[in-house]
Design a protein around this motif. Structure first.
Motif, PDB file in Angstrom:
ATOM      1  N   LEU A   1      -4.461   9.135   7.178  1.00 60.74           N
ATOM      2  CA  LEU A   1      -3.534   9.742   6.070  1.00 60.74           C
ATOM      3  C   LEU A   1      -4.173  11.369   6.598  1.00 60.74           C
ATOM      4  CD1 LEU A   1      -0.330   9.969   4.431  1.00 60.74           C
ATOM      5  CD2 LEU A   1      -2.247  10.021   2.678  1.00 60.74           C
ATOM      6  N   GLU A   2      -3.797  12.355   6.918  1.00 62.67           N
ATOM      7  CA  GLU A   2      -4.720  13.663   6.746  1.00 62.67           C
ATOM      8  C   GLU A   2      -3.325  14.347   5.770  1.00 62.67           C
ATOM      9  OE1 GLU A   2      -4.173  17.428   8.729  1.00 62.67           O
ATOM     10  OE2 GLU A   2      -3.358  16.141   9.779  1.00 62.67           O
ATOM     11  N   ALA A   3      -4.565  15.358   4.861  1.00 65.02           N
ATOM     12  CA  ALA A   3      -3.884  15.791   3.356  1.00 65.02           C
ATOM     13  C   ALA A   3      -4.160  16.623   3.331  1.00 65.02           C
ATOM     14  CB  ALA A   3      -3.130  14.795   2.182  1.00 65.02           C
ATOM     15  N   MET A   4      -4.394  17.934   2.932  1.00 65.58           N
ATOM     16  CA  MET A   4      -4.719  19.463   2.477  1.00 65.58           C
ATOM     17  C   MET A   4      -6.266  19.321   3.398  1.00 65.58           C
ATOM     18  SD  MET A   4      -4.717  18.953  -1.464  1.00 65.58           S
ATOM     19  CE  MET A   4      -5.810  17.453  -1.663  1.00 65.58           C
ATOM     20  N   LYS A   5      -5.615  19.322   5.010  1.00 65.14           N
ATOM     21  CA  LYS A   5      -6.644  19.464   6.009  1.00 65.14           C
ATOM     22  C   LYS A   5      -7.568  18.403   6.354  1.00 65.14           C
ATOM     23  CE  LYS A   5      -5.049  24.186   7.165  1.00 65.14           C
ATOM     24  NZ  LYS A   5      -5.850  25.032   6.689  1.00 65.14           N
ATOM     25  N   MET A   6      -7.486  17.362   5.143  1.00 70.11           N
ATOM     26  CA  MET A   6      -8.878  15.725   5.095  1.00 70.11           C
ATOM     27  C   MET A   6      -8.486  14.555   5.531  1.00 70.11           C
ATOM     28  SD  MET A   6     -11.355  17.120   1.666  1.00 70.11           S
ATOM     29  CE  MET A   6     -12.109  15.151   2.172  1.00 70.11           C
ATOM     30  N   GLU A   7      -9.232  14.345   6.134  1.00 73.12           N
ATOM     31  CA  GLU A   7      -8.376  12.600   7.046  1.00 73.12           C
ATOM     32  C   GLU A   7      -9.180  11.755   6.326  1.00 73.12           C
ATOM     33  OE1 GLU A   7      -9.603  11.705  10.856  1.00 73.12           O
ATOM     34  OE2 GLU A   7      -8.692  13.425  12.485  1.00 73.12           O
TER      35      GLU A   7
ATOM     36  N   VAL B   1       0.306  -0.963  -0.025  1.00 74.37           N
ATOM     37  CA  VAL B   1      -0.022   0.095   0.288  1.00 74.37           C
ATOM     38  C   VAL B   1       1.210   1.017  -0.165  1.00 74.37           C
ATOM     39  CG1 VAL B   1      -1.584   1.344   1.058  1.00 74.37           C
ATOM     40  CG2 VAL B   1      -2.099  -1.290   1.150  1.00 74.37           C
ATOM     41  N   LYS B   2       0.873   2.058  -0.716  1.00 75.75           N
ATOM     42  CA  LYS B   2       1.765   3.017  -1.150  1.00 75.75           C
ATOM     43  C   LYS B   2       0.476   4.632  -1.170  1.00 75.75           C
ATOM     44  CE  LYS B   2       4.438   1.390  -4.031  1.00 75.75           C
ATOM     45  NZ  LYS B   2       5.570   0.674  -5.345  1.00 75.75           N
ATOM     46  N   ALA B   3       1.114   5.992  -0.322  1.00 75.02           N
ATOM     47  CA  ALA B   3       0.944   7.013  -0.236  1.00 75.02           C
ATOM     48  C   ALA B   3      -0.025   7.393  -1.427  1.00 75.02           C
ATOM     49  CB  ALA B   3       1.150   8.013   0.587  1.00 75.02           C
ATOM     50  N   PRO B   4      -1.725   7.495  -1.775  1.00 79.33           N
ATOM     51  CA  PRO B   4      -1.985   8.033  -2.587  1.00 79.33           C
ATOM     52  C   PRO B   4      -1.400   9.866  -2.613  1.00 79.33           C
ATOM     53  CG  PRO B   4      -3.902   7.825  -0.621  1.00 79.33           C
ATOM     54  CD  PRO B   4      -2.508   7.370  -0.541  1.00 79.33           C
ATOM     55  N   MET B   5      -1.062  10.235  -1.643  1.00 82.12           N
ATOM     56  CA  MET B   5      -0.353  11.845  -1.808  1.00 82.12           C
ATOM     57  C   MET B   5      -0.642  12.223  -0.821  1.00 82.12           C
ATOM     58  SD  MET B   5      -4.618  12.904  -0.053  1.00 82.12           S
ATOM     59  CE  MET B   5      -5.476  11.427  -1.597  1.00 82.12           C
ATOM     60  N   PRO B   6       0.766  12.733  -0.741  1.00 78.63           N
ATOM     61  CA  PRO B   6       1.611  13.533   0.303  1.00 78.63           C
ATOM     62  C   PRO B   6       0.374  13.674   1.695  1.00 78.63           C
ATOM     63  CG  PRO B   6       1.715  15.159  -1.387  1.00 78.63           C
ATOM     64  CD  PRO B   6       0.402  14.435  -1.907  1.00 78.63           C
ATOM     65  N   GLY B   7       1.346  13.344   2.857  1.00 74.88           N
ATOM     66  CA  GLY B   7       0.472  13.911   4.363  1.00 74.88           C
ATOM     67  C   GLY B   7       1.349  13.980   5.394  1.00 74.88           C
ATOM     68  N   LEU B   8      -0.093  13.439   6.015  1.00 79.21           N
ATOM     69  CA  LEU B   8       0.313  13.277   7.656  1.00 79.21           C
ATOM     70  C   LEU B   8      -0.079  11.638   8.280  1.00 79.21           C
ATOM     71  CD1 LEU B   8       1.956  13.735  10.270  1.00 79.21           C
ATOM     72  CD2 LEU B   8      -0.124  15.033  10.652  1.00 79.21           C
TER      73      LEU B   8
ATOM     74  N   ASN C   1       4.411  10.901  10.858  1.00 83.55           N
ATOM     75  CA  ASN C   1       5.597  10.721  10.223  1.00 83.55           C
ATOM     76  C   ASN C   1       4.834  11.268   8.479  1.00 83.55           C
ATOM     77  OD1 ASN C   1       6.887   7.388  10.264  1.00 83.55           O
ATOM     78  ND2 ASN C   1       7.041   9.659  10.944  1.00 83.55           N
ATOM     79  N   THR C   2       5.452  12.012   8.174  1.00 81.88           N
ATOM     80  CA  THR C   2       5.431  12.528   7.123  1.00 81.88           C
ATOM     81  C   THR C   2       5.507  11.970   5.902  1.00 81.88           C
ATOM     82  OG1 THR C   2       7.418  14.291   6.641  1.00 81.88           O
ATOM     83  CG2 THR C   2       5.257  14.890   7.746  1.00 81.88           C
ATOM     84  N   VAL C   3       4.860  11.546   4.882  1.00 86.39           N
ATOM     85  CA  VAL C   3       5.059  10.966   3.619  1.00 86.39           C
ATOM     86  C   VAL C   3       4.617  11.823   2.220  1.00 86.39           C
ATOM     87  CG1 VAL C   3       4.573   9.072   4.984  1.00 86.39           C
ATOM     88  CG2 VAL C   3       2.290   9.888   4.027  1.00 86.39           C
ATOM     89  N   ASP C   4       5.715  10.827   1.357  1.00 88.19           N
ATOM     90  CA  ASP C   4       5.186  11.765  -0.207  1.00 88.19           C
ATOM     91  C   ASP C   4       4.563  11.315  -0.922  1.00 88.19           C
ATOM     92  OD1 ASP C   4       7.326  14.053   0.480  1.00 88.19           O
ATOM     93  OD2 ASP C   4       8.325  12.875   0.308  1.00 88.19           O
ATOM     94  N   LYS C   5       3.765  11.577  -2.023  1.00 83.57           N
ATOM     95  CA  LYS C   5       2.969  10.533  -2.226  1.00 83.57           C
ATOM     96  C   LYS C   5       3.529   9.311  -2.633  1.00 83.57           C
ATOM     97  CE  LYS C   5       0.445  10.087  -7.168  1.00 83.57           C
ATOM     98  NZ  LYS C   5      -0.394  11.232  -7.747  1.00 83.57           N
ATOM     99  N   ASN C   6       3.197   8.335  -2.842  1.00 78.52           N
ATOM    100  CA  ASN C   6       3.857   7.163  -3.177  1.00 78.52           C
ATOM    101  C   ASN C   6       4.744   5.941  -2.947  1.00 78.52           C
ATOM    102  OD1 ASN C   6       2.403   6.405  -6.115  1.00 78.52           O
ATOM    103  ND2 ASN C   6       3.368   7.630  -7.102  1.00 78.52           N
TER     104      ASN C   6
END
Length: 158
Positions: A120-126, A92-99, A146-151
């Motif tokens: 995964l929180e991205a753009m203030k959305m869970e 499973v990879k991150a579909p977008m950058p986030g926390l 952790n913060t993660v990058d896309k993919n």
């Protein structure tokens, strides 16, 4: 907008409006008469696979394999998931950058398809990231906070 792929080679976009203006007459259950630019086309649906959105179509005595992807299919593909191949996904990879806010599984846990794995929180959305398949968690590559990058790799399956 629909993405049409013919014989896994030719690909083109078709709008809903252009489909509505198409001059098609259904002659029998799987046969159609199409008139386009003063040309007559005979089409027959030979085989369908609804789950893969794939069709074998005979057009004027030539057979073609056609796949049709609507807007939702295109979004799913853009997120990195392949339609009809969920059982083959081993990570499973991150579909977008986030926390990473929360991890709901541990290594060696057995999970079912669509079971929540993490948030995964991205753009203030869970965003709840669900399991793409039944399986056992082999490893978790991130920690809460952790913060993660896309993919970025998040979780691996056995």
């Amino acid at each position: 907008m629909y993405k049409i792929k013919v014989n896994s080679k030719l690909s083109f976009d078709v709008s809903k409006d252009s489909l509505e203006t198409l001059d098609v007459v259904k002659t029998t259950a799987n046969n159609f008469h199409i008139l386009q630019d003063s040309y007559t086309i005979k089409a027959e649906i030979l085989d369908t696979d609804f789950n893969k959105k794939s069709y074998n179509i005979k057009v004027n005595n030539n057979t073609y394999n056609v796949t049709i992807h609507d807007a939702l299919d295109q979004q799913i593909e853009a997120l990195g998931f392949e339609i009809g191949a969920a059982k083959k996904i081993n990570d499973v990879k991150a579909p977008m950058p986030g926390l990473i806010l929360e991890i709901n599984v541990n290594v060696n846990d057995a999970v079912k398809e669509n079971e929540p794995l993490l948030i995964l929180e991205a753009m203030k959305m869970e965003n709840v990231i669900n399991s793409p398949r039944d399986g056992i968690i082999k490893s978790i590559k991130v920690e809460e906070g952790n913060t993660v990058d896309k993919n970025s790799l998040l979780i691996e399956f056995e």
